[in-house]
Enzyme design. Structure first.
Site, short mmCIF file in Angstrom:
data_model
loop_
_atom_site.label_atom_id
_atom_site.label_comp_id
_atom_site.label_asym_id
_atom_site.label_seq_id
_atom_site.Cartn_x
_atom_site.Cartn_y
_atom_site.Cartn_z
N ARG A 166 0.84 -1.21 0.00
CA ARG A 166 0.00 0.00 0.00
C ARG A 166 0.87 1.26 0.00
O ARG A 166 0.47 2.30 0.48
CB ARG A 166 -0.94 0.01 1.21
CG ARG A 166 -0.24 -0.03 2.57
CD ARG A 166 -1.22 0.22 3.68
NE ARG A 166 -0.58 0.20 4.98
CZ ARG A 166 -1.10 0.76 6.07
NH1 ARG A 166 -2.25 1.39 5.99
NH2 ARG A 166 -0.47 0.69 7.22
N ARG B 189 5.84 10.10 3.18
CA ARG B 189 6.94 9.83 4.12
C ARG B 189 8.27 10.17 3.46
O ARG B 189 8.49 9.92 2.27
CB ARG B 189 6.92 8.36 4.54
CG ARG B 189 8.01 7.98 5.51
CD ARG B 189 7.74 6.63 6.15
NE ARG B 189 7.73 5.54 5.18
CZ ARG B 189 7.23 4.33 5.44
NH1 ARG B 189 6.67 4.07 6.61
NH2 ARG B 189 7.27 3.38 4.54
N ASP C 167 11.72 -6.71 7.41
CA ASP C 167 11.34 -5.71 6.41
C ASP C 167 11.10 -4.35 7.04
O ASP C 167 10.84 -3.38 6.31
CB ASP C 167 10.11 -6.17 5.63
CG ASP C 167 8.93 -6.48 6.53
OD1 ASP C 167 9.05 -7.39 7.37
OD2 ASP C 167 7.87 -5.83 6.39
#
Length: 506
Positions: free
Chosen positions: A96, A179, A255
């Site tokens: 996403r 971000r 991750d």
């Protein structure tokens, strides 16, 4: 999908897209019905060389919601693998999220600009690829708090409402987060190629990581082993900083461990209140794998997985001796992690205790002093943040505020005597100077979980951003004691903390 015709809000230079084919899929963010800018990080925008005023209007909302792809952007979904709660998935990737592109900031540093919640990708694994307002604003609050505490972190540039519902346990308003990161390279990025046995592409990735994060290692002998050592050092320092402010990441999968040493993914994270090494808030961490006190061990475990991924590059030839040598060298780096972490942790604890560097050979005594202080906080159920903060008052000769935190104030006496004797060994440091140094190392305000939830509920349920903005203002000045910020420094009632859980927001 429109492309902005203006010369550009961003000046993109997209090395990831150029240099790492096979590690991504070109993709576009989903269109949304009603973009609305909910938050813009003006100081960060200026740091990036952007013009905040130009991003506040409808065009900025369209960019940050994903409806307009700015000129020069090359949106892509990154591929990576990862161990999640100990189980390996050979392909995860951005389910996403999208890397919009990279820019050079005012200091010439390369920074990723990425979306979170921008719709389905080929890596979505059945998910909707969306995000809700609450979790995205949560990432703003926690990442800006971490930045203000001096802890390496990804940061939130913007949050845009999408005007469409997101379906979770209930219907929630949708949002997209933008971000900023030094990069989104993760341990899992290396695991992706290693798991496929694609050594050539793994080498290409490692060279890219070195050029981006450790350019002094480029073209040097043994650089892949050195890269492992650099990542270990950065993570040792980072986890020590987490521990010294009571931060619990909550989902330390491979991750979610960056090569850059920045904190990433503020899903089920939280800050401790009463000190407890076993504290867990994440609703999905049923066994406490990622509990507060386990974080250094998990970081070391994750680094061992990075070492495994890099091993094919470390082996100098096909002989058994070369393979054994590479394993021994990588193992030595992993084995050194605990000592590295303890060194960084003690350095931070000395600052928090108001101590100068000890005489040679007395690290063990200072570590014991810090550990005994933590044991006192634990035994007495004392708030971690305020315990440290009020110790600064005690350094200035004001003990009552500290003693008031302890159910049995006399339990402090012996430890305080030891601490004051150690302070005296530093030489001529005035009480006020020591207290001032301690206050700069011990925040008064952290993102208290109940205050975060209050702000997010108001934003999500009522569309009221005022509580979020007030809390953010306080979190950006964590060491300043201002009367108007006093509510943000107070712990939650014990009953609230005991039942508090955090969620990943997916």
């Amino acid at each position: 999908m429109q492309s902005l015709a203006a010369s550009s809000f961003f000046r993109f230079d997209n090395s990831y897209a150029r240099d790492l084919p096979g590690l991504y899929v070109p993709w576009k963010p989903a269109q949304v019905p009603a973009p609305r800018l909910l938050f813009l990080n003006r100081p960060l925008a200026e740091e990036l060389g952007l013009d905040p005023a130009s991003l506040l209007g409808d065009e900025g909302a369209a960019i940050f919601a994903g409806n307009t792809v700015p000129q020069g952007a090359e949106p892509l979904a990154q591929a990576y693998a990862g161990h999640q709660f100990g189980g390996f998935s050979p392909q995860l990737g951005d389910g996403r999220a999208l890397l919009l592109g990279e820019i050079l900031d005012r200091q010439g540093r390369r920074r990723d600009i990425a979306f979170k919640g921008s719709g389905r990708t080929p890596f979505s694994r059945g998910g909707d690829g969306k995000a809700a307002v609450g979790p995205m604003l949560r990432e703003v609050l926690i990442s800006e708090a971490m930045h203000s505490l001096g802890i390496p972190t990804t940061r939130a540039l913007a949050v845009a409402g999408t005007g469409e519902p997101v379906y979770r346990e209930k219907v929630l308003p949708g949002a997209v987060l933008t971000r900023v990161a030094s990069s989104h390279l993760r341990v899992g990025t290396f695991q992706f190629f290693a798991a496929r046995g694609e050594t050539g592409k793994l080498r290409q990735l490692a060279e890219y990581a070195i050029a981006r994060h450790d350019p002094d290692l480029a073209d040097t002998p043994g650089r892949y082993l050195a890269l492992l050592g650099r990542v270990a050092q950065r993570q040792a320092a980072l986890i020590a900083q987490w521990m010294n402010v009571g931060f619990i990441h909550g989902v330390m999968n491979t991750d979610n461990m960056t090569i850059s040493g920045e904190t990433i993914d503020y899903g089920p994270c939280a800050f401790m209140e009463a000190y407890d090494p076993g504290a867990v808030f994440s609703s999905i961490d049923h066994g406490g794998r990622y509990a507060y006190g386990n974080q250094p061990l998990i970081a070391q475990w994750n680094l061992a997985r990075l070492a495994e991924a890099l091993l094919p590059l470390m082996v100098e030839d096909e002989s058994e001796e070369a393979a054994d040598r590479a394993v021994a060298q990588a193992s030595a780096v992993i084995d050194s992690f605990s000592g590295l972490h303890q060194g960084f942790l003690l350095r931070g604890q000395r600052a928090k205790l108001g101590l100068g560097e000890a005489a040679q050979g007395s690290d063990a005594a200072d570590a014991a002093l810090a550990n005994d202080w933590l044991a006192l906080l634990h035994a007495q159920g004392v708030d971690f943040t305020l315990g440290w903060r009020r110790l600064a008052d005690a350094a200035a000769g004001d003990d009552p505020a500290l003693r008031a935190l302890f159910p049995d104030a006399q339990a402090l006496d012996a430890w305080l005597a030891r601490w004051r004797a150690r302070c005296a060994s530093d030489g001529a440091v005035s009480a006020d100077a020591r207290a001032g140094r301690m206050r700069s190392a011990n925040p008064w305000i952290i993102p208290r979980n109940h205050r975060v939830e209050e702000a997010l509920q108001a934003a999500s349920d009522q569309g009221d951003l005022a509580p979020f903005e007030r809390l953010l203002s306080a979190l950006r000045r964590p060491h300043e004691e201002k009367p108007e910020h006093a509510p943000y420094a107070a712990p939650a009632p014990a009953a609230v903390t005991a039942g508090y859980q955090t969620f990943c927001g997916t």
